[in-house]
Design an enzyme around this catalytic site. Structure first.
Site, short mmCIF file in Angstrom:
data_model
loop_
_atom_site.label_atom_id
_atom_site.label_comp_id
_atom_site.label_asym_id
_atom_site.label_seq_id
_atom_site.Cartn_x
_atom_site.Cartn_y
_atom_site.Cartn_z
N ARG A 1 -1.19 -0.84 8.30
CA ARG A 1 -0.30 0.18 7.70
C ARG A 1 0.72 0.64 8.73
O ARG A 1 0.40 0.77 9.91
CB ARG A 1 -1.09 1.42 7.29
CG ARG A 1 -1.81 1.28 5.99
CD ARG A 1 -2.48 2.60 5.63
NE ARG A 1 -1.49 3.58 5.22
CZ ARG A 1 -1.44 4.82 5.66
NH1 ARG A 1 -2.29 5.27 6.55
NH2 ARG A 1 -0.53 5.65 5.20
N GLU B 1 12.83 -4.78 -5.15
CA GLU B 1 13.42 -4.05 -6.29
C GLU B 1 14.54 -3.11 -5.85
O GLU B 1 15.25 -2.57 -6.68
CB GLU B 1 12.31 -3.28 -7.05
CG GLU B 1 11.88 -1.95 -6.48
CD GLU B 1 10.99 -2.06 -5.24
OE1 GLU B 1 10.79 -3.18 -4.70
OE2 GLU B 1 10.50 -1.00 -4.79
N ILE C 1 10.59 -0.36 4.42
CA ILE C 1 10.48 1.10 4.52
C ILE C 1 9.05 1.45 4.95
O ILE C 1 8.11 1.30 4.17
CB ILE C 1 10.79 1.79 3.18
CG1 ILE C 1 12.18 1.38 2.67
CG2 ILE C 1 10.71 3.30 3.31
CD1 ILE C 1 12.46 1.82 1.24
N CYS D 1 4.95 -3.79 -0.45
CA CYS D 1 4.80 -2.74 0.56
C CYS D 1 3.46 -2.01 0.43
O CYS D 1 2.43 -2.59 0.72
CB CYS D 1 6.00 -1.81 0.54
SG CYS D 1 6.19 -0.97 2.10
N HIS E 1 10.74 -4.37 -0.06
CA HIS E 1 11.02 -3.89 -1.42
C HIS E 1 12.12 -4.70 -2.12
O HIS E 1 13.27 -4.26 -2.15
CB HIS E 1 11.51 -2.44 -1.36
CG HIS E 1 10.45 -1.45 -1.02
ND1 HIS E 1 9.77 -0.73 -1.98
CD2 HIS E 1 9.97 -1.04 0.16
CE1 HIS E 1 8.91 0.08 -1.39
NE2 HIS E 1 9.01 -0.09 -0.08
N GLY F 1 5.22 2.93 -2.13
CA GLY F 1 4.90 4.34 -2.21
C GLY F 1 3.99 4.66 -1.05
O GLY F 1 4.29 4.35 0.10
N GLU F 2 2.85 5.25 -1.32
CA GLU F 2 1.87 5.56 -0.27
C GLU F 2 0.55 4.96 -0.76
O GLU F 2 0.00 5.40 -1.77
CB GLU F 2 1.80 7.08 -0.10
CG GLU F 2 1.14 7.53 1.18
CD GLU F 2 1.83 6.97 2.42
OE1 GLU F 2 3.07 7.06 2.49
OE2 GLU F 2 1.14 6.42 3.30
N SER F 3 0.09 3.96 -0.02
CA SER F 3 -1.06 3.21 -0.53
C SER F 3 -2.29 4.09 -0.74
O SER F 3 -3.04 3.90 -1.71
CB SER F 3 -1.41 2.06 0.43
OG SER F 3 -1.51 2.53 1.75
N1 GLN Z 1 3.55 3.33 4.67
C1 GLN Z 1 3.20 3.25 3.29
C2 GLN Z 1 1.68 3.13 3.09
O1 GLN Z 1 0.93 3.14 3.98
C3 GLN Z 1 3.93 2.12 2.61
C4 GLN Z 1 5.41 2.43 2.50
C5 GLN Z 1 6.12 1.78 1.35
O2 GLN Z 1 5.53 1.40 0.35
N2 GLN Z 1 7.40 1.72 1.47
O3 GLN Z 1 1.22 3.04 2.03
#
Ligand code: GLN
Length: 267
Positions: free
Chosen positions: A146, A241, A177, A116, A239, A85-87
């Site tokens: 990141r 999953e 991703i 990720c 990922h 997701g987005e950390s």
């Molecule tokens: N770029 C995202 C982040 O900084 C990570 C992307 C992902 O989980 N696919 O959190």
């Protein structure tokens, strides 16, 4: 009355606050993705859950999968997956829901797998953080960058050789991703209790971006690492999953969660 909680041998949690990635393949064969923040909570959860349920159905142990958004839900878990997701968003939502300290305690006691964005959260240190800093769980002694592949190459797939998986001779498809890049495996101080880092998979050097944030060019040994394990924790920058290959989930359950549960029960 059927009590599913009592029937489960293991409870695996999936941290709730994440963003759904919807992957598609373009006609040219490229992987594209979109983010859908709202359905996120279902999204990453559903894919990890499906994998774990598949394993539970074919294995001898019944795994109950729970979505974790509160300290009470976390307390029930024998292991935790922090999805992609987005950390920064995951950390912010965790802070707002009073989860940061319970998560740090969990990391200190039970197995956690970060994929990720989850890998970023689980790291010791981050380079290229979001402005204003980034909260981490400091569970695995790596420094991570990141969006290390840069914005041009946001997503790609690569066949990976992974040691320790069932049928390890069969490559595992890594789906990357906007993935982080591991910048450094942080050495333990002589007197520390730190567990050694076991590298499980490396990506080919030719796939690394030519300009990594640290100046690029000179690729360090850490930068090719895409899956590793330290003690009971597992970290993947991609990922698993989003494939239909359940071997990483199986690895987490068999190699991280079950041994940790057994050692807690025995002592
Ligand atoms: N770029 C995202 C982040 O900084 C990570 C992307 C992902 O989980 N696919 O959190």
């Amino acid at each position: 009355m059927q009590d599913t909680q009592l029937a489960a041998d293991l409870v695996i949690g999936i941290l709730g606050a994440s963003i759904k990635h919807r992957c598609r393949r373009s006609q040219a064969g490229n992987l594209t993705w979109t983010r859908r923040p709202h359905t996120a909570m279902q999204g990453a959860f559903a894919e990890h859950q499906a994998m774990l349920q598949k394993l539970s159905a074919k294995g001898r142990r019944r795994v109950e999968v729970v979505q974790v958004r509160t300290p009470e839900e976390l307390r029930r878990c024998d292991g935790l997956i922090i999805p992609g997701g987005e950390s920064t968003t995951i950390a912010l939502l965790a802070r707002l829901s009073g989860m940061m300290e319970p998560l740090r305690e969990f990391v200190g006691a039970k197995p956690v797998w970060g994929t990720c964005a989850g890998a970023i959260l689980l790291a010791q240190a981050v380079s290229n953080p979001k402005r204003g800093g980034q909260e981490l769980l400091h569970g695995v002694s790596v420094e991570i960058t990141r969006n290390g592949w840069g914005s041009q190459v946001e997503s790609f797939e690569a066949p990976l050789e992974v040691s320790g998986l069932r049928n390890a001779e069969v490559p595992f498809t890594g789906v990357f991703i906007r993935a982080p890049v591991i910048a450094e495996l942080i050495e333990a101080a002589h007197d520390s209790q730190q567990q050694p880092i076991k590298v499980l998979s490396r990506i080919s050097r030719s796939l690394l971006p030519s300009s990594l944030p640290d100046g690029g060019g000179d690729v360090s040994a850490a930068q090719t690492v895409v899956a590793l394990r330290q003690g009971r924790h597992l970290l993947t920058t991609f990922h698993p999953e989003l494939t239909d290959d359940d071997r990483f989930h199986e690895y987490f359950v068999q190699e991280c969660v079950i041994p940790s549960l057994a050692s807690r029960r025995n002592g």
